[in-house]
Design an enzyme around this catalytic site. Structure first.
Site, PDB file in Angstrom:
ATOM      1  N   HIS A   1      -5.517   1.627  -4.389  1.00 16.25           N
ATOM      2  CA  HIS A   1      -4.768   0.956  -3.241  1.00 16.25           C
ATOM      3  C   HIS A   1      -4.438  -0.237  -3.753  1.00 16.25           C
ATOM      4  O   HIS A   1      -4.785  -0.896  -4.534  1.00 16.25           O
ATOM      5  CB  HIS A   1      -5.474   1.105  -1.943  1.00 16.25           C
ATOM      6  CG  HIS A   1      -6.637   0.150  -1.863  1.00 16.25           C
ATOM      7  ND1 HIS A   1      -6.782  -0.531  -0.782  1.00 16.25           N
ATOM      8  CD2 HIS A   1      -7.776  -0.363  -2.839  1.00 16.25           C
ATOM      9  CE1 HIS A   1      -7.715  -1.376  -0.887  1.00 16.25           C
ATOM     10  NE2 HIS A   1      -8.287  -0.899  -1.896  1.00 16.25           N
TER      11      HIS A   1
ATOM     12  N   CYS B   1       0.723  -1.415   0.034  1.00 16.45           N
ATOM     13  CA  CYS B   1      -0.033  -0.094   0.098  1.00 16.45           C
ATOM     14  C   CYS B   1       1.019   1.202   0.004  1.00 16.45           C
ATOM     15  O   CYS B   1       0.692   2.244  -0.843  1.00 16.45           O
ATOM     16  CB  CYS B   1      -1.101  -0.185   1.062  1.00 16.45           C
ATOM     17  SG  CYS B   1      -0.450   0.175   3.006  1.00 16.45           S
TER      18      CYS B   1
ATOM     19  N   HIS C   1      -2.840   1.470   6.956  1.00 19.25           N
ATOM     20  CA  HIS C   1      -3.006   1.142   5.264  1.00 19.25           C
ATOM     21  C   HIS C   1      -3.275   2.596   4.864  1.00 19.25           C
ATOM     22  O   HIS C   1      -3.691   3.541   5.472  1.00 19.25           O
ATOM     23  CB  HIS C   1      -4.255   0.368   5.183  1.00 19.25           C
ATOM     24  CG  HIS C   1      -4.530  -0.093   3.625  1.00 19.25           C
ATOM     25  ND1 HIS C   1      -3.742  -0.911   3.010  1.00 19.25           N
ATOM     26  CD2 HIS C   1      -5.481   0.286   2.879  1.00 19.25           C
ATOM     27  CE1 HIS C   1      -4.116  -0.941   1.714  1.00 19.25           C
ATOM     28  NE2 HIS C   1      -5.198  -0.140   1.636  1.00 19.25           N
TER      29      HIS C   1
END
Length: 157
Positions: free
Chosen positions: A133, A71, A121
């Site tokens: 993402h 990520c 994240h």
């Protein structure tokens, strides 16, 4: 004899014509939510375009591109290619951005997922409550609806 033209009206017509011509010359943007936004950062918009081009790339823990990503590897890669360096991890990226409320988010801003005070994240906001993402092992970079309210937003300065 015609009525005199108000200079303000003329200026707004010229500005609109220039904006339309610029948009036509710039080409089509393929990510949702990338309508022309005067206040969006050019670096952030470029980073969103770069992240969009990486859709389908496989997730790999610790990867920073150009062929696979985790990520924060995706966000750091996209912003680096757009001309701005970000730290490597999601938490460090959060602390490097200007924190903004959800109502002020724009395409190209970063979306940070958190549990309490722990950022775990990050993705690039694409508009319409969606992010680009690299989700997790076994997945690919993708566009996805934000699935929780446990997010913070950051704008790259």
């Amino acid at each position: 004899m015609s009525a005199p033209i108000n200079p303000s009206v003329l200026l707004s017509r010229v500005s609109a014509t220039v904006a339309l011509a610029t948009a036509a010359l710039a080409g089509t943007i393929v990510a949702p939510g990338l309508a022309q936004q005067a206040s969006a950062s050019p670096v952030s918009i470029r980073a969103l375009k770069i992240a969009t081009a990486k859709q389908g790339s496989p997730y790999r823990w610790g990867a920073t591109g150009p062929y696979s990503f985790d990520c924060s590897g995706l966000t750091s890669y996209a912003f680096r290619k757009a001309g701005h360096r970000l730290p490597r991890t999601a938490a460090a990226q959060y602390y490097r951005t200007r924190h903004i409320p959800a109502g002020a988010r724009r395409p190209g801003d970063l979306v940070f997922f958190h549990y309490g005070g722990y950022v775990y994240h990050v993705g690039v906001y694409a508009g319409h409550n969606k992010i680009l993402h690299a989700p997790k092992t076994g997945t690919r970079v993708r566009l996805e609806r934000i699935w929780t309210r446990h997010v913070w937003y950051g704008r790259v300065r």
